[in-house]
Design an enzyme around this catalytic site. Structure first.
Site, PDB file in Angstrom:
ATOM      1  N   SER A 258      11.689   1.026   7.739  1.00 43.87           N
ATOM      2  CA  SER A 258      10.946  -0.340   6.919  1.00 43.87           C
ATOM      3  C   SER A 258      12.305  -1.336   7.379  1.00 43.87           C
ATOM      4  O   SER A 258      13.639  -0.750   6.978  1.00 43.87           O
ATOM      5  CB  SER A 258      10.057  -0.125   5.763  1.00 43.87           C
ATOM      6  OG  SER A 258       9.486  -1.067   5.455  1.00 43.87           O
ATOM      7  N   ARG A 259      12.244  -2.582   7.590  1.00 42.56           N
ATOM      8  CA  ARG A 259      13.110  -3.592   7.848  1.00 42.56           C
ATOM      9  C   ARG A 259      14.241  -4.058   6.377  1.00 42.56           C
ATOM     10  O   ARG A 259      15.419  -3.918   7.014  1.00 42.56           O
ATOM     11  CB  ARG A 259      12.903  -4.796   8.630  1.00 42.56           C
ATOM     12  CG  ARG A 259      12.196  -4.797   9.589  1.00 42.56           C
ATOM     13  CD  ARG A 259      11.321  -5.052  10.391  1.00 42.56           C
ATOM     14  NE  ARG A 259      10.233  -5.946   9.446  1.00 42.56           N
ATOM     15  CZ  ARG A 259       9.457  -6.387   9.384  1.00 42.56           C
ATOM     16  NH1 ARG A 259       9.117  -7.452  10.459  1.00 42.56           N
ATOM     17  NH2 ARG A 259       8.759  -7.072   8.870  1.00 42.56           N
TER      18      ARG A 259
ATOM     19  N   LYS B  85      -4.941   1.973   8.675  1.00 49.12           N
ATOM     20  CA  LYS B  85      -6.518   0.875   8.982  1.00 49.12           C
ATOM     21  C   LYS B  85      -6.104  -0.757   8.719  1.00 49.12           C
ATOM     22  O   LYS B  85      -5.099  -1.027   7.586  1.00 49.12           O
ATOM     23  CB  LYS B  85      -7.856   1.339   7.619  1.00 49.12           C
ATOM     24  CG  LYS B  85      -7.881   0.490   6.839  1.00 49.12           C
ATOM     25  CD  LYS B  85      -7.314  -0.557   5.627  1.00 49.12           C
ATOM     26  CE  LYS B  85      -7.874  -1.658   6.772  1.00 49.12           C
ATOM     27  NZ  LYS B  85      -7.658  -2.333   5.244  1.00 49.12           N
TER      28      LYS B  85
ATOM     29  N   ILE C 171       1.031  -1.054  -0.139  1.00 55.91           N
ATOM     30  CA  ILE C 171      -0.179  -0.171  -0.627  1.00 55.91           C
ATOM     31  C   ILE C 171       0.953   1.232  -0.613  1.00 55.91           C
ATOM     32  O   ILE C 171       0.312   2.460  -0.737  1.00 55.91           O
ATOM     33  CB  ILE C 171      -0.902  -0.004   1.793  1.00 55.91           C
ATOM     34  CG1 ILE C 171      -2.026   0.908   0.644  1.00 55.91           C
ATOM     35  CG2 ILE C 171      -0.072   0.595   2.510  1.00 55.91           C
ATOM     36  CD1 ILE C 171      -2.731   0.977  -0.248  1.00 55.91           C
TER      37      ILE C 171
ATOM     38  N   ASP D 169      -9.467  -7.710   7.581  1.00 58.23           N
ATOM     39  CA  ASP D 169      -9.097  -6.569   6.786  1.00 58.23           C
ATOM     40  C   ASP D 169      -9.192  -5.750   5.995  1.00 58.23           C
ATOM     41  O   ASP D 169      -9.693  -4.835   5.905  1.00 58.23           O
ATOM     42  CB  ASP D 169      -7.160  -7.140   6.499  1.00 58.23           C
ATOM     43  CG  ASP D 169      -6.001  -5.845   6.154  1.00 58.23           C
ATOM     44  OD1 ASP D 169      -6.167  -5.202   7.090  1.00 58.23           O
ATOM     45  OD2 ASP D 169      -6.416  -5.643   5.013  1.00 58.23           O
TER      46      ASP D 169
END
Ligand code: NAP
Length: 309
Positions: free
Chosen positions: A35-36, A89, A13, A167
């Site tokens: 971000s990993r 969300k 997303i 979800d």
């Protein structure tokens, strides 16, 4: 001056919607990511929110696009560092977490924008206007999609806290709570759990409004073919059908709004975030998340065939 923004959780997303929406909005400048395992070309990259906050003190805001299980720690760290926060969300892993984040934002005088992108779909406000002029007698939600098409390899959906079919289903509930003129509660629920997973692959909800109007919801991840993201609402005189996730609206079969799916949703979210930051206000509405939590609380559980991610 543009708000200096950090983007957290560079996955589907973030790439499909957040990065293009930020690039198109002059009120934001993407200055760093956390971000990993991923990064964005030409943007400073860190592997944790804490490292990002320490290295880029001039940051004004962060936008969190990780799965819900990772929202709380990231948002808490950012608010405590004095940053505005926008949350994808579903808002968090538990209802208490989102309540605490709301309190923390108020304590630090920062904006918490807890988003529901589907509420920004093109036909939702017209549906709301129709509902508010009508006497509702019933409704039906059908929110069905092929999980292998839309969520390939996303194990987090199936882990505890991942919400499974809720979800996407929570998007329908976010639209419903936005358009209804009365509050709704979960009256009954039935949840299907694959024998090898911690989250439901399908769920049926019997929602009731304060006035006793019944709205059935049918969520299913095992759907094949074209997805169904539809909400039908019946009044004493007419029938409204919101389809394609809130992009189209028909009243008694007459098309009133018809736009491409997701058009304008994320630009709309970032425009609202900029307004909220400028006004020093927060926007948090966790009713859709409460409905999901309540379905887990009172829903009957059925074990169904194993699901391979
Ligand atoms: P995704 O492709 O799996 O991306 C999420 C990214 O978050 C991962 O790539 C991962 O990047 C990072 N991450 C941090 N902590 C994680 C954890 N504990 N487990 C897994 N990943 C973690 O997921 P997505 O589809 O972008 O969805 C993310 C959120 O956006 C969800 O809450 C979803 O409901 C919402 N959303 C998704 C869509 C959609 O169409 N996909 C639409 C609207 C909203 P690193 O490994 O680099 O840290």
């Amino acid at each position: 001056m543009a708000l200096k923004l950090g983007l957290v959780g560079i996955g589907k997303i973030a790439r499909d919607q957040h990065i293009p929406a930020i690039a198109a909005d002059p009120r934001f400048e993407l200055v760093a990511t956390a971000s990993r395992n991923a990064s964005v070309d030409g943007v400073a990259a860190f592997t944790s929110v804490e490292a990002l906050l320490a290295a880029v003190p001039e940051l004004d805001a962060i936008s969190i696009c990780t799965p819900p299980q990772a929202h709380f720690q990231a948002a808490l760290a950012a608010l405590r560092a004095g940053k505005h926060v926008m949350l994808e969300k579903p808002p968090a892993a538990t209802t208490r977490e989102i309540a605490l984040l709301q309190e923390e934002a108020a304590r630090h005088g920062r904006t918490l924008f807890q988003t529901w992108h589907s509420r920004f779909a093109p036909a939702v406000s017209a549906a709301r206007d129709w509902v508010h002029k009508s006497t509702l007698t019933g409704g039906a939600i059908r929110w069905k999609e092929d999980v292998h098409k839309w969520h390939p390899g996303q194990q987090w959906l199936w882990d505890a806290g991942g919400l499974g079919v809720f979800d996407p289903g929570i998007n329908a509930l976010s639209i419903l709570t936005e358009v209804l003129s009365a509050e709704a509660c979960v009256h009954k629920a039935a949840l299907d759990f694959p024998e090898n997973q911690q989250a439901p692959v399908a769920a049926r909800l019997d929602l009731r409004t304060e006035a006793g109007v019944s709205i059935d919801a049918d969520f299913d991840f095992r759907h094949k073919g074209e997805e169904a993201w539809d909400i039908e609402l019946f009044s004493t005189t007419a029938r409204a059908r919101l389809s394609r996730g809130g992009s189209a609206l028909e009243i008694d079969g007459r098309l009133v709004v018809d736009r491409p799916a997701m058009e304008g949703e994320y630009p709309g979210l970032y425009a609202r975030f900029a307004e909220l930051c400028a006004a020093g206000r927060s926007e948090v509405d966790w009713r859709p998340f409460q409905l999901v939590a309540d379905a887990f609380l009172i829903g009957e559980r059925r074990t169904v065939a194993a699901h391979q991610v």
